[in-house]
Enzyme design. Structure first.
Site, short mmCIF file in Angstrom:
data_model
loop_
_atom_site.label_atom_id
_atom_site.label_comp_id
_atom_site.label_asym_id
_atom_site.label_seq_id
_atom_site.Cartn_x
_atom_site.Cartn_y
_atom_site.Cartn_z
N ASP A 1 11.73 -2.83 -7.98
CA ASP A 1 12.79 -3.33 -8.77
C ASP A 1 12.63 -4.80 -9.12
OD1 ASP A 1 13.88 -0.76 -9.20
OD2 ASP A 1 15.62 -1.01 -8.00
N ALA B 1 0.83 -1.19 0.00
CA ALA B 1 0.15 -0.13 0.25
C ALA B 1 0.87 1.35 0.00
CB ALA B 1 -1.03 0.15 1.27
N GLU C 1 2.09 -0.43 -10.87
CA GLU C 1 3.50 -0.56 -10.37
C GLU C 1 4.50 0.30 -11.00
OE1 GLU C 1 3.15 -5.18 -9.11
OE2 GLU C 1 5.37 -4.31 -9.25
N GLY C 2 3.90 1.71 -11.19
CA GLY C 2 4.60 2.44 -11.90
C GLY C 2 4.06 2.60 -13.23
N THR C 3 3.57 3.74 -13.73
CA THR C 3 3.04 4.03 -15.05
C THR C 3 4.24 3.95 -15.98
OG1 THR C 3 3.42 6.36 -15.26
CG2 THR C 3 1.52 5.86 -14.37
N THR D 1 0.23 3.93 -2.93
CA THR D 1 -0.70 4.97 -3.59
C THR D 1 -1.70 5.59 -2.82
OG1 THR D 1 -0.24 3.81 -5.63
CG2 THR D 1 -2.23 5.33 -5.59
#
Lengths: 264, 383
Positions: B239, B123, B363-365, B125
């Site tokens: 990562d 969690a 998970e990251g644009t 965002t």
């Protein structure tokens, strides 16, 4: 509780093709799987072991490649696998096969100090005879219950089971040791687990020949098989039906006419 | 293409394939429509030991392997990208404990996660903090042996169904990004509740929820690593987890391609199967080629992480970026091959587009992935 599960490797298809010259199954290019009904027997064996403890052994008679089927059974939770393989077994009918398997079971029984339950699928998807399970029990002279859909209880050396019939089911009791052939209603087989698959890969599979199981050479293979296959053929395809059209009264009239043979 | 898988990896692939075909595919449409959480299917995935693929053996797993996780996620996603993400998101929520957890934290949480008896969630965002993760407002103040959390997280995959949450909150606002910390918060903690459950375009078998912290008391021993490490935990986790999202995208693309090839052979137009038209053939050829390129990138980045390489941010970002863009393109083309039928819900292909879209966002644009890659290039030059 010592449990023995008998399985067969079969071609993965519902449309078995037959070589008309040799009257044998064409296996080329068809993937081999465990006979689907035998998978229920494996699952039931694993469940009995989980409930009562003891040991489960899976056996099959077949060529070297049938070892794959034994490993698959081990990946589902069976403890050990035995492959009964010998050129002398080639051409066995159900009588010779069940005799051979019974010899192997006697050997297992001697090594384990007896057995309690033998489980088989109700029939194989390729031969469809449903004779090998009952044959084994006959050769071993132990009771059998076919088409078992539920093992209700095992207590005081007595098993109470439900046998599927066309009308419903019978409840039967049989003393151990006993042989059951099972139907698909008995359980929902589990998928193998990764740990089970790894165990199966490393498992040592025993290979037994006719000599190892002390089989009488007159009772095995083609020469030990009383069955003679005279001819095997694919039944002719059914002809299409006739569709009656029109309103209900019209169709009923036509049907009555047809049944009476008045119109064609 | 032969990726020279070991026997064990082939086994993982084969088992995941079997589960996908026998257990996921038949229920994919049902869960897509009902948006119920697929606990019954996850139980089967758990029984098959697949949750153990990203957890060390010492804690009941099969050893941490991002590559193995990718193999399983890819196969499951071929049949249902939604159910697959419930599985992969638990890996995302578990990685912080593996990477930064204390021995006690690992012992306490990992065995149940390895068995699949519990799910994890990550969690970060918040409504006002998406790509700009540094602007999170959820706070954690220390009071005696506890941290008191306040704030709202949203768009949290597995939210409400997971038992174990990794929550990133500010312990010192004045320090900016260095003032964030990561906590393990258990479902059922006082002051921790669930808000809105999102109604999504795709991956509808998975659940995406709001987490609300209202004076939520979290024991101090649930702090991961040290205060101020929140964003390091986040970056290192992503990562490691990005190849999993990439594998999900890859599986969705592969599944869509298989459906498209099958349909192209069946579908008759102009008295021929449409697969006999070069226009269709070239589309299929491009789809297959792009998928294979994505697979090579995903597998390479996963293997690199497993080898213990240090700087994997750039490579895992490339895998996620490329595979998800391929998934979007391939699923769009696959639907095109289905024509009008493909647009209808009676056919399974439209779900693949809906499921693919999220892989370009979460998970990251993909824009953030490009930032990561570009920054690594510039940093390399500055060295």
């Amino acid at each position: 509780m010592n449990i023995i599960v008998c399985i067969k490797q079969v071609p993965e298809t519902t449309e078995v093709r037959i070589n008309p010259e040799t009257n044998t199954l064409i296996r080329d290019g068809v993937k081999s799987i465990i006979n689907p009904f035998d998978v229920y027997a494996i699952e039931e064996g694993v469940r009995l072991k989980e409930k009562f403890g003891g040991k489960t052994t899976v056996i099959t008679m077949g060529p070297a490649q049938a070892e794959t089927a034994l490993r698959e059974a081990i990946s589902m939770g069976i403890d050990e696998g035995v492959l009964i393989s010998d050129r002398a077994f080639a051409g066995s009918d159900t009588w010779a096969t069940s005799y051979t398997l019974s010899c192997a079971i006697k050997k297992i029984s001697k090594e384990m100090g007896g057995f309690d339950i033998i489980l088989c699928g109700k029939q194989a998807s390729d031969g469809d005879t449903a004779q090998v399970g009952p044959g084994i029990s006959t050769h071993l002279d132990i009771p059998q219950v076919t088409y078992v859909k539920k093992i209700e209880e095992i207590k005081d050396n007595l098993a109470r089971v439900q046998r599927l019939t066309e009308e419903g089911f019978d409840i039967l009791e049989a003393p151990l040791p006993v042989l059951f052939t099972v139907v698909k209603e008995i359980n929902l087989p589990r998928l193998p687990s990764l740990k089970g698959m790894m165990r199966a890969k490393q498992a040592k599979i025993s290979h037994w020949t006719a000599k190892d199981i002390d089989a009488d050479l007159h009772n095995i293979g083609l020469s030990g098989s009383p069955t003679n296959v005279i001819k095997i053929f694919t039944p002719p395809a059914r002809e299409g039906g006739q569709m009656l059209v029109g309103d209900t009264a019209e169709v009923a009239d036509k049907l009555v006419g047809l049944l009476k043979g008045e119109v064609s | 293409m032969d990726y020279l898988l070991t026997d064990e990896q082939k086994m993982i692939q084969e088992l995941s394939h079997k589960i996908a075909e026998e257990k996921l595919r038949p229920v994919a449409a049902k869960y897509d429509q009902t948006e119920q959480f697929p606990w019954d299917v996850l139980k089967l995935i758990a029984d098959a030991d697949l949750f153990g693929l990203f957890i060390p053996e010492d804690y009941g797993g099969m050893g941490v392997s991002v590559f193995n996780l990718c193999l399983a996620t890819e196969e499951l996603s071929r049949a249902c990208g939604g159910i697959a993400v419930c599985y992969a998101a638990s890996a995302l929520g578990t990685f912080p404990i593996i990477l930064f957890g204390s021995e006690e934290q690992k012992k306490k949480y990992l065995p149940d996660l390895a068995k699949g008896a519990k799910l994890a969630a990550f969690a970060l965002t918040e409504p006002e903090a998406g790509s700009d993760a540094g602007s999170i407002k959820t706070s954690a103040r220390k009071e005696g042996n506890y941290y008191i959390l306040n704030g709202t997280k949203h768009f949290i995959t597995n939210g409400g169904e997971a038992e174990v949450y990794i929550v990133v909150a500010m312990t010192n606002k004045s320090k900016g990004a260095r003032g964030a910390s990561a906590f393990i918060v258990e479902k059922g903690s006082k002051g921790f509740s669930f808000g809105k459950k999102e109604d999504k375009l795709g991956i509808r078998a998975s659940v995406t929820s709001e987490l609300i912290f209202n004076e939520c008391k979290v024991p101090a021993e649930n702090l991961l690593s040290k205060e101020g490490m929140g964003f390091i935990v986040t970056m290192k986790t992503f990562d490691m987890s990005r190849p999993g999202v990439a594998a999900q995208a890859l599986g969705i693309a592969q599944g869509a391609l298989e459906l498209a090839v099958k349909y192209a052979r069946q579908r008759q137009q102009f008295a021929k199967s449409i697969s006999s038209f070069q226009g269709i053939q070239w589309m299929l050829a491009d789809m297959a080629t792009e998928i294979e390129a994505a697979r090579a990138l995903v597998y390479a980045s996963a293997r690199m992480i497993d080898s213990g390489a240090k700087d994997v941010g750039r490579d895992s970002a490339m895998a996620k970026l490329f595979a998800s863009d391929v998934a979007m393109k391939v699923t769009t083309d696959a639907l095109q091959i289905f024509g009008g039928y493909g647009y209808m819900r009676d056919y399974p292909i439209e779900k693949y587009i809906r499921d693919a879209k999220i892989t370009q966002i979460y998970e990251g644009t993909n824009q953030i992935q490009r930032n990561i890659i570009a920054l690594a290039l510039i940093k390399d030059l500055a060295k």
